[in-house]
Scaffold this active site. Sequence first.
Site, PDB file in Angstrom:
ATOM      1  N   ASP A  73      -2.140   7.720 -13.175  1.00  0.00           N
ATOM      2  CA  ASP A  73      -3.463   7.249 -12.754  1.00  0.00           C
ATOM      3  C   ASP A  73      -3.462   5.743 -13.004  1.00  0.00           C
ATOM      4  OD1 ASP A  73      -6.072   6.434 -12.529  1.00  0.00           O
ATOM      5  OD2 ASP A  73      -6.906   7.973 -13.850  1.00  0.00           O
ATOM      6  N   ILE A 101      -2.164   2.478  -2.561  1.00  0.00           N
ATOM      7  CA  ILE A 101      -3.232   3.117  -3.339  1.00  0.00           C
ATOM      8  C   ILE A 101      -4.562   2.412  -3.097  1.00  0.00           C
ATOM      9  CG2 ILE A 101      -4.066   3.350  -5.732  1.00  0.00           C
ATOM     10  CD1 ILE A 101      -1.184   4.026  -6.505  1.00  0.00           C
ATOM     11  N   TYR A 165     -16.748  -0.096   6.300  1.00  0.00           N
ATOM     12  CA  TYR A 165     -15.586  -0.350   5.413  1.00  0.00           C
ATOM     13  C   TYR A 165     -16.049  -1.040   4.127  1.00  0.00           C
ATOM     14  CZ  TYR A 165     -10.608  -0.813   4.403  1.00  0.00           C
ATOM     15  OH  TYR A 165      -9.360  -0.710   3.833  1.00  0.00           O
ATOM     16  N   LYS A 172      -9.753  -5.325  -0.334  1.00  0.00           N
ATOM     17  CA  LYS A 172      -8.521  -5.649   0.411  1.00  0.00           C
ATOM     18  C   LYS A 172      -8.328  -7.165   0.488  1.00  0.00           C
ATOM     19  CE  LYS A 172      -6.963  -1.512   1.512  1.00  0.00           C
ATOM     20  NZ  LYS A 172      -5.885  -0.933   0.675  1.00  0.00           N
ATOM     21  N   ILE A 201      -4.991   4.879  10.675  1.00  0.00           N
ATOM     22  CA  ILE A 201      -4.041   6.003  10.717  1.00  0.00           C
ATOM     23  C   ILE A 201      -4.737   7.191  10.059  1.00  0.00           C
ATOM     24  CG2 ILE A 201      -1.866   6.855   9.713  1.00  0.00           C
ATOM     25  CD1 ILE A 201      -0.767   3.990  10.019  1.00  0.00           C
ATOM     26  N   ALA A 205      -7.422   9.085   2.993  1.00  0.00           N
ATOM     27  CA  ALA A 205      -8.212   7.886   2.694  1.00  0.00           C
ATOM     28  C   ALA A 205      -9.059   7.491   3.901  1.00  0.00           C
ATOM     29  CB  ALA A 205      -7.301   6.735   2.281  1.00  0.00           C
TER      30      ALA A 205
HETATM   31  P1  NAP Z   1      -3.821   8.558   1.275  1.00  0.00           P
HETATM   32  O1  NAP Z   1      -2.761   9.438   1.790  1.00  0.00           O
HETATM   33  O2  NAP Z   1      -5.124   9.191   0.883  1.00  0.00           O
HETATM   34  O3  NAP Z   1      -3.222   7.689   0.057  1.00  0.00           O
HETATM   35  C1  NAP Z   1      -4.053   7.023  -0.880  1.00  0.00           C
HETATM   36  C2  NAP Z   1      -3.407   7.232  -2.216  1.00  0.00           C
HETATM   37  O4  NAP Z   1      -4.074   6.502  -3.266  1.00  0.00           O
HETATM   38  C3  NAP Z   1      -3.453   8.702  -2.632  1.00  0.00           C
HETATM   39  O5  NAP Z   1      -2.175   9.127  -3.017  1.00  0.00           O
HETATM   40  C4  NAP Z   1      -4.432   8.655  -3.796  1.00  0.00           C
HETATM   41  O6  NAP Z   1      -4.332   9.710  -4.687  1.00  0.00           O
HETATM   42  C5  NAP Z   1      -4.053   7.343  -4.412  1.00  0.00           C
HETATM   43  N1  NAP Z   1      -4.982   6.979  -5.487  1.00  0.00           N
HETATM   44  C6  NAP Z   1      -6.328   6.830  -5.437  1.00  0.00           C
HETATM   45  N2  NAP Z   1      -6.817   6.571  -6.661  1.00  0.00           N
HETATM   46  C7  NAP Z   1      -5.746   6.535  -7.509  1.00  0.00           C
HETATM   47  C8  NAP Z   1      -5.583   6.313  -8.903  1.00  0.00           C
HETATM   48  N3  NAP Z   1      -6.636   6.056  -9.705  1.00  0.00           N
HETATM   49  N4  NAP Z   1      -4.337   6.367  -9.429  1.00  0.00           N
HETATM   50  C9  NAP Z   1      -3.276   6.617  -8.657  1.00  0.00           C
HETATM   51  N5  NAP Z   1      -3.355   6.843  -7.325  1.00  0.00           N
HETATM   52  C10 NAP Z   1      -4.583   6.805  -6.763  1.00  0.00           C
HETATM   53  O7  NAP Z   1      -4.225   7.460   2.350  1.00  0.00           O
HETATM   54  P2  NAP Z   1      -3.390   6.285   3.082  1.00  0.00           P
HETATM   55  O8  NAP Z   1      -4.202   5.967   4.278  1.00  0.00           O
HETATM   56  O9  NAP Z   1      -1.968   6.642   3.215  1.00  0.00           O
HETATM   57  O10 NAP Z   1      -3.586   5.070   2.048  1.00  0.00           O
HETATM   58  C11 NAP Z   1      -2.506   4.304   1.524  1.00  0.00           C
HETATM   59  C12 NAP Z   1      -2.866   2.828   1.535  1.00  0.00           C
HETATM   60  O11 NAP Z   1      -2.902   2.382   2.895  1.00  0.00           O
HETATM   61  C13 NAP Z   1      -4.233   2.514   0.955  1.00  0.00           C
HETATM   62  O12 NAP Z   1      -4.155   1.306   0.234  1.00  0.00           O
HETATM   63  C14 NAP Z   1      -5.090   2.331   2.193  1.00  0.00           C
HETATM   64  O13 NAP Z   1      -6.232   1.519   1.949  1.00  0.00           O
HETATM   65  C15 NAP Z   1      -4.081   1.642   3.085  1.00  0.00           C
HETATM   66  N6  NAP Z   1      -4.417   1.622   4.507  1.00  0.00           N
HETATM   67  C16 NAP Z   1      -4.754   2.764   5.161  1.00  0.00           C
HETATM   68  C17 NAP Z   1      -5.064   2.710   6.512  1.00  0.00           C
HETATM   69  C18 NAP Z   1      -5.452   3.962   7.269  1.00  0.00           C
HETATM   70  O14 NAP Z   1      -6.036   3.854   8.342  1.00  0.00           O
HETATM   71  N7  NAP Z   1      -5.133   5.147   6.785  1.00  0.00           N
HETATM   72  C19 NAP Z   1      -5.025   1.481   7.193  1.00  0.00           C
HETATM   73  C20 NAP Z   1      -4.660   0.333   6.505  1.00  0.00           C
HETATM   74  C21 NAP Z   1      -4.368   0.404   5.150  1.00  0.00           C
HETATM   75  P3  NAP Z   1      -5.585  10.769  -4.679  1.00  0.00           P
HETATM   76  O15 NAP Z   1      -5.557  11.445  -3.373  1.00  0.00           O
HETATM   77  O16 NAP Z   1      -5.343  11.647  -5.840  1.00  0.00           O
HETATM   78  O17 NAP Z   1      -6.850   9.953  -4.877  1.00  0.00           O
END
Ligand code: NAP
Length: 273
Positions: A73, A101, A165, A172, A201, A205
């Site tokens: 965490d 994350i 957002y 960010k 994507i 999240a």
């Molecule tokens: P995701 O699969 O939900 O991944 C987010 C990760 O963050 C999860 O593994 C989550 O774990 C982890 N996390 C949250 N709180 C945490 C904590 N306290 N300690 C450790 N891990 C923690 O979603 P994703 O879209 O792939 O996100 C990955 C990154 O890409 C993020 O920074 C997101 O903002 C960024 N991003 C996403 C998009 C999009 O459209 N999806 C676009 C641009 C950037 P839990 O599930 O347990 O909380």
Amino acid sequence: MGGEVPFPTGDLMKGKRGLVMGVANKNSIAWHIAQQLHAQGAEMAFTYAGEALERRVRPLAESLGADLIIECDVTDDASMDAAFAAVKESWGSLDFLVHAIAFTDKTALEGSFVENTTRQIFKDTMDVSAFSFVDAANRASVLMKPGASMITLTYLGSERTIPNYNVMGVAKAALEASTRYIARDLGPKGIRVNAISAGPIKTLAAAGISSGKHMFSFNRKASPLRDDTEPRGVAGAALYLLSDLGLSCTGETHHVDAGFHIVGMPEESALKE
Ligand code: NAP
């Protein structure tokens, strides 16, 4: 999308060991990145955020041959201490770090930013989504030699207002500024630090953002490529930045979003398509 077509194979990451933080399930951006790095010979350790996630992350990580799968965490110093100690004990060194994350309270991802962002939400969002990269980079850097590389994941909501957002966009912006300062500090040690700004994507999240459906369809229609952001494109950019292909590139925020970020005003015809 992603996964159906094999990831390009090769030796670009052969002999490199890295820590991947942020796989929640097979849709996670970090999982696409991990598969691409594996296809190029990388050895990886994975962190997961809690017991419930271990059930999903462990089989994925093991399918790539990982045996270092650690609970972590990022808001808990003892948990971060233990995770990086485990990496040090098993490997002694690290060649790359993937930080993917982010988290905020769901109530902050809708409506008014100024009304819905409490002090606690602001602090917690910054802690998980921006400070965690500063902390992880600091801890990883002591295990790294010249030639090592780190990436984090960001989104255009840092540069422009995006409906709903809200506080995550502010976090960010802090994450991208942190990337530049970390790159400045670790540059003299030969460590490169970059951010990938991915378009929308479908992940866990992204599902938390109100009016996500509109975000996806508007991005598709208004972007120069008239397409969704492919997770494979993000994985390819990660491979470039984390391998020696990315030599001399540091402190950069690289957009992988079908070109959406360059558009000031979309073509009228595009929105009617
Ligand atoms: P995701 O699969 O939900 O991944 C987010 C990760 O963050 C999860 O593994 C989550 O774990 C982890 N996390 C949250 N709180 C945490 C904590 N306290 N300690 C450790 N891990 C923690 O979603 P994703 O879209 O792939 O996100 C990955 C990154 O890409 C993020 O920074 C997101 O903002 C960024 N991003 C996403 C998009 C999009 O459209 N999806 C676009 C641009 C950037 P839990 O599930 O347990 O909380």
